[in-house]
Design a protein around this motif. Structure first.
Motif, short mmCIF file in Angstrom:
data_model
loop_
_atom_site.label_atom_id
_atom_site.label_comp_id
_atom_site.label_asym_id
_atom_site.label_seq_id
_atom_site.Cartn_x
_atom_site.Cartn_y
_atom_site.Cartn_z
N GLN A 173 26.62 -30.36 -20.60
CA GLN A 173 27.13 -30.83 -19.31
C GLN A 173 28.28 -31.81 -19.55
OE1 GLN A 173 23.82 -32.25 -16.98
NE2 GLN A 173 22.84 -30.25 -16.93
N ASN A 174 29.42 -31.27 -19.96
CA ASN A 174 30.56 -32.15 -20.22
C ASN A 174 31.60 -32.04 -19.11
OD1 ASN A 174 32.69 -30.18 -20.89
ND2 ASN A 174 31.46 -29.74 -22.70
N SER A 175 32.54 -32.99 -19.11
CA SER A 175 33.51 -33.08 -18.02
C SER A 175 34.49 -31.91 -18.01
CB SER A 175 34.29 -34.40 -18.14
OG SER A 175 34.96 -34.46 -19.40
N ARG A 176 34.75 -31.32 -19.17
CA ARG A 176 35.70 -30.20 -19.24
C ARG A 176 35.15 -29.00 -18.48
NH1 ARG A 176 37.27 -26.32 -23.26
NH2 ARG A 176 35.53 -26.97 -24.58
N TYR A 177 33.88 -28.68 -18.72
CA TYR A 177 33.27 -27.57 -18.00
C TYR A 177 33.13 -27.90 -16.52
CZ TYR A 177 31.89 -26.01 -22.71
OH TYR A 177 31.87 -25.63 -24.02
N ALA A 178 32.83 -29.17 -16.23
CA ALA A 178 32.68 -29.60 -14.83
C ALA A 178 33.97 -29.37 -14.06
CB ALA A 178 32.28 -31.07 -14.78
N ALA A 179 35.11 -29.63 -14.69
CA ALA A 179 36.40 -29.46 -14.01
C ALA A 179 36.62 -28.01 -13.59
CB ALA A 179 37.53 -29.91 -14.94
N TYR A 180 36.29 -27.09 -14.47
CA TYR A 180 36.43 -25.67 -14.11
C TYR A 180 35.49 -25.30 -12.97
CZ TYR A 180 39.37 -24.55 -18.16
OH TYR A 180 40.41 -24.47 -19.07
N TYR A 218 34.44 -23.56 -7.38
CA TYR A 218 33.72 -23.66 -6.10
C TYR A 218 34.64 -24.14 -4.98
CZ TYR A 218 29.19 -22.60 -8.15
OH TYR A 218 28.13 -21.96 -8.75
N THR A 219 35.68 -24.87 -5.34
CA THR A 219 36.68 -25.26 -4.33
C THR A 219 37.41 -24.02 -3.82
OG1 THR A 219 37.00 -27.44 -5.33
CG2 THR A 219 38.76 -26.62 -3.91
N ARG A 220 37.75 -23.11 -4.72
CA ARG A 220 38.39 -21.86 -4.31
C ARG A 220 37.44 -20.99 -3.47
NH1 ARG A 220 42.65 -23.96 -4.57
NH2 ARG A 220 44.01 -23.94 -6.40
N PHE A 221 36.14 -21.13 -3.73
CA PHE A 221 35.15 -20.39 -2.94
C PHE A 221 34.88 -21.07 -1.60
CE2 PHE A 221 32.83 -18.58 -6.94
CZ PHE A 221 33.82 -17.64 -7.08
N GLU A 222 35.56 -22.21 -1.37
CA GLU A 222 35.34 -23.01 -0.16
C GLU A 222 33.87 -23.39 -0.02
OE1 GLU A 222 36.99 -20.97 3.19
OE2 GLU A 222 39.05 -21.11 2.44
N ASP A 223 33.34 -23.88 -1.16
CA ASP A 223 31.94 -24.31 -1.22
C ASP A 223 31.91 -25.76 -1.70
OD1 ASP A 223 29.27 -24.74 -1.70
OD2 ASP A 223 28.95 -22.95 -2.91
N PRO A 224 32.23 -26.72 -0.80
CA PRO A 224 32.32 -28.13 -1.20
C PRO A 224 31.01 -28.71 -1.71
CG PRO A 224 32.38 -27.91 1.19
CD PRO A 224 32.51 -26.53 0.63
N LYS A 225 29.89 -28.20 -1.18
CA LYS A 225 28.59 -28.72 -1.62
C LYS A 225 28.39 -28.47 -3.11
CE LYS A 225 23.65 -28.49 -0.64
NZ LYS A 225 22.58 -27.86 0.18
N SER A 226 28.65 -27.23 -3.55
CA SER A 226 28.49 -26.89 -4.97
C SER A 226 29.54 -27.61 -5.81
CB SER A 226 28.60 -25.38 -5.17
OG SER A 226 27.53 -24.71 -4.54
N ALA A 227 30.77 -27.71 -5.28
CA ALA A 227 31.83 -28.39 -6.02
C ALA A 227 31.46 -29.84 -6.27
CB ALA A 227 33.15 -28.30 -5.26
N ASN A 228 30.84 -30.49 -5.29
CA ASN A 228 30.49 -31.91 -5.42
C ASN A 228 29.37 -32.13 -6.43
OD1 ASN A 228 32.42 -32.82 -3.63
ND2 ASN A 228 31.08 -32.61 -1.84
#
Length: 295
Positions: free
Chosen positions: A266-273, A278-288
């Protein structure tokens, strides 16, 4: 039983000393051969050692083939250093056969002497290319060349490896690494798929395909959005809608690689992707859920 019989064989040879030196040295060698026939490699090794000592004391030359033969017995007796000494002695006397260089390479690998192992394998490859062991030698050479960053030599050997070797992660992994350094993207795509079929948790392969599909999706998204912003027509909107289906499919593929990566680390690099997908999927809950891991 083997150790007792070995002692007995050596004692018989020593008792033969009263009959004259030539008979003694002959007996040591004969006793070694008899011990081999009996499966007693410890006794065979000891008799060879006594034979060489006696010959040295008497100033007699030892045929180099004898050292090579004795080394095989020492290897069987788990006396690797003695086996290596005798093989190197045979080599110094300009003796050469295919088994000797295979045994030298194996002993150098055991001793982690990579440069000498490489020299022995290359000599075998150059001089015994008609031997059935060549495929195995080539496979080991491929590993070494990959390890020491001799990329061109490694790639030149790849087609000569056995099909079953080229389907093993042990060899696919360094091959993949070389192709990445050479930026052969199409090859990397197919090899990454092969590796993941063998090992679904292979980090480098997961990253390669995850990033590939992410970039493919993001670049197309940016391109199509730019075209639509420059030309707000019904036709362009239809084209955008069709393109976004492909974009979504590629983001889904990318996600299928980044999710297992995230489970392992669970590192920040993978988190960024993951946030961006999920932002492109318009899924803010998952993105957050992943945004809090960003540095």
């Amino acid at each position: 039983m083997k150790s007792r019989s070995g002692i007995l064989i050596v004692m018989i040879a020593l008792m033969a000393g009263g009959c004259g030196a030539p008979k003694v040295t002959t007996s040591y060698r004969n006793m070694a051969q008899q011990a081999v026939a009996a499966g007693n490699f410890e006794a065979a090794t000891e008799n060879w050692r006594l034979y060489f000592e006696q010959q040295l004391l008497e100033g007699n030359e030892v045929p180099p083939a004898y050292y090579a033969e004795a080394a095989k017995m020492a290897t069987q007796a788990n006396q690797s250093q003695l086996a290596l000494n005798w093989l190197e002695q045979a080599q110094s006397l300009n003796y050469s056969d295919s088994d000797m260089y295979l045994n030298l390479a194996a002993l150098y690998e055991q001793k982690k002497n990579l440069s000498k192992e490489l020299a022995a394998l290359e000599f075998f490859q150059a001089n015994y290319s008609d031997q059935p062991e060549l495929k195995k030698v080539n496979a080991r050479l491929f590993e070494i060349y990959s390890e020491i960053n001799e990329r061109e030599k490694a790639l030149a050997l790849w087609p000569s490896l056995r099909v079953e070797d080229r389907q093993q992660e042990k060899y696919l992994d360094p091959y993949f690494s070389i192709q990445k350094k050479l930026k052969n993207e199409a090859v990397c795509d197919s090899v990454a798929e092969e590796i993941l079929a063998l090992n679904p948790k292979h980090v480098a392969a997961l990253e390669w395909l995850g990033i590939k599909y992410y970039n493919q999706a993001e670049n197309r998204y940016q391109s199509e959005m730019k075209k639509y912003e420059e030309n707000h027509t019904r036709v362009q909107h239809i084209k955008l809608t069709q393109a976004l289906k492909t974009v979504t499919a590629d983001f889904q593929k990318s996600l299928s690689y980044f999710k297992p990566l995230w489970e392992m680390d669970q590192n920040s690099r993978y988190a960024a992707y993951l946030v961006n997908i999920y932002t492109r999927f318009e899924d803010p809950k998952s993105a957050n859920l992943y945004r809090k891991y960003l540095e």
